[in-house]
Scaffold this active site. Structure first.
Site, mmCIF file in Angstrom:
data_model
loop_
_atom_site.group_PDB
_atom_site.id
_atom_site.type_symbol
_atom_site.label_atom_id
_atom_site.label_comp_id
_atom_site.label_asym_id
_atom_site.label_seq_id
_atom_site.Cartn_x
_atom_site.Cartn_y
_atom_site.Cartn_z
ATOM 1 N N GLN A 186 2.915 10.092 0.969
ATOM 2 C CA GLN A 186 4.214 9.419 1.148
ATOM 3 C C GLN A 186 5.186 9.747 0.024
ATOM 4 O O GLN A 186 6.391 9.546 0.172
ATOM 5 C CB GLN A 186 4.024 7.893 1.220
ATOM 6 C CG GLN A 186 3.245 7.437 2.438
ATOM 7 C CD GLN A 186 3.102 5.928 2.451
ATOM 8 O OE1 GLN A 186 2.149 5.398 1.876
ATOM 9 N NE2 GLN A 186 4.040 5.237 3.069
ATOM 10 N N GLY A 196 0.831 -1.197 0.000
ATOM 11 C CA GLY A 196 0.000 0.000 0.000
ATOM 12 C C GLY A 196 0.862 1.243 0.000
ATOM 13 O O GLY A 196 1.963 1.238 0.567
ATOM 14 N N HIS A 213 -5.013 1.883 7.131
ATOM 15 C CA HIS A 213 -3.645 2.418 7.269
ATOM 16 C C HIS A 213 -3.394 3.523 6.236
ATOM 17 O O HIS A 213 -2.835 4.577 6.571
ATOM 18 C CB HIS A 213 -2.654 1.254 7.093
ATOM 19 C CG HIS A 213 -1.215 1.642 7.089
ATOM 20 N ND1 HIS A 213 -0.320 1.224 8.067
ATOM 21 C CD2 HIS A 213 -0.480 2.365 6.211
ATOM 22 C CE1 HIS A 213 0.872 1.706 7.787
ATOM 23 N NE2 HIS A 213 0.817 2.390 6.657
ATOM 24 N N GLU A 214 -3.819 3.286 4.997
ATOM 25 C CA GLU A 214 -3.570 4.269 3.930
ATOM 26 C C GLU A 214 -4.457 5.502 4.101
ATOM 27 O O GLU A 214 -4.006 6.626 3.856
ATOM 28 C CB GLU A 214 -3.767 3.643 2.547
ATOM 29 C CG GLU A 214 -2.889 2.433 2.237
ATOM 30 C CD GLU A 214 -1.412 2.636 2.507
ATOM 31 O OE1 GLU A 214 -0.933 3.790 2.411
ATOM 32 O OE2 GLU A 214 -0.723 1.651 2.836
ATOM 33 N N CYS A 258 5.298 0.084 7.328
ATOM 34 C CA CYS A 258 4.993 1.225 6.458
ATOM 35 C C CYS A 258 6.230 1.562 5.647
ATOM 36 O O CYS A 258 7.343 1.567 6.193
ATOM 37 C CB CYS A 258 4.597 2.420 7.327
ATOM 38 S SG CYS A 258 4.195 3.897 6.376
ATOM 39 N N LEU A 259 6.033 1.849 4.367
ATOM 40 C CA LEU A 259 7.175 2.227 3.520
ATOM 41 C C LEU A 259 7.832 3.516 4.018
ATOM 42 O O LEU A 259 8.992 3.760 3.723
ATOM 43 C CB LEU A 259 6.724 2.381 2.066
ATOM 44 C CG LEU A 259 6.394 1.055 1.374
ATOM 45 C CD1 LEU A 259 5.705 1.299 0.041
ATOM 46 C CD2 LEU A 259 7.670 0.229 1.174
ATOM 47 N N HIS A 284 -2.889 7.895 6.371
ATOM 48 C CA HIS A 284 -1.883 8.758 5.729
ATOM 49 C C HIS A 284 -2.521 10.020 5.165
ATOM 50 O O HIS A 284 -1.922 11.100 5.216
ATOM 51 C CB HIS A 284 -1.193 8.021 4.573
ATOM 52 C CG HIS A 284 -0.067 7.115 4.998
ATOM 53 N ND1 HIS A 284 1.073 7.575 5.610
ATOM 54 C CD2 HIS A 284 0.104 5.781 4.851
ATOM 55 C CE1 HIS A 284 1.890 6.560 5.840
ATOM 56 N NE2 HIS A 284 1.328 5.445 5.401
#
Ligand code: QAP
Ligand code: CO
Length: 173
Positions: free
Chosen positions: A51, A46, A133-134, A91-92, A137
């Site tokens: 991000q 994701g 989660h996304e 998370c990235l 963001h």
């Protein structure tokens, strides 16, 4: 297509509330394609526009084993949520760290697709975790906000050190 630069915690750009997308045009579709390429390259499951430094309410997800089920969500909203489940999230933007987070278990999400058409989707398991989660963001929120201050501070210091080391390398190269 291009692999975009992923911002890391504690970059302040990750803390902004993202703006709704007004029109889904070719430029938006190109951004979506580049976000998928960036996510698959990482690899991740994701990625949200903030991000990659884009303050728009847009995210891409693919939780399939074969990485062949790309899902793009524009202006996503959770419309129903039930139950509770903990999941070890990463998370990235927080590379190398995983922590247990508790969230609703089964959700229904409404969004626009890459053609600007509204759709609704039921999600459970990993997809439900990833959608929530996304969306976090897009509201300037990170999974580390759900863990203890002590753990979050440790992660912050480690990632700040790594960023400093990268800057030094870039300067001397
Ligand atoms: C969000 O996260 C997520 O630390 C997507 O070194 C994560 O794609 C939703 C990644 C878990 C649900 C469960 C993380 C890659 C990828 C790292 C990701 C790393 C390399 C994270
Ligand atoms: Co993330």
């Amino acid at each position: 297509m291009a692999v975009l630069n992923i911002l890391h915690f504690p970059d302040p750009k990750l803390r902004r509330v993202a703006e709704p997308v007004e029109v889904v045009d070719d430029a938006m579709r190109e951004l979506i394609d580049n976000m998928f390429e960036t996510m698959y390259d990482a690899p991740g499951i994701g990625l949200a526009a903030p991000q990659v430094g884009v303050n728009k309410r847009l995210m891409v997800i693919d939780v399939s084993e074969e990485s062949d089920q790309p899902l793009a969500f524009i202006n996503p909203e959770v419309i129903t949520a039930e139950g509770k489940k903990s999941y070890d999230e990463g998370c990235l933007s927080v590379p190398g760290f995983y922590e247990k987070v508790t969230r609703p278990d089964v959700i229904r999400v409404r969004a626009l697709d890459r053609n600007g058409e509204q759709f609704e989707m039921d999600a459970d398991d990993l997809l439900a975790v990833c959608v929530q989660h996304e969306i976090d963001h897009l509201d300037g929120k990170l999974f580390v906000d759900y863990i203890s201050n002590l753990k979050r501070q440790r992660i912050k210091r480690t990632l700040e050190k790594e960023e400093k080391a990268r800057l030094k390398q870039t300067a001397s190269a």
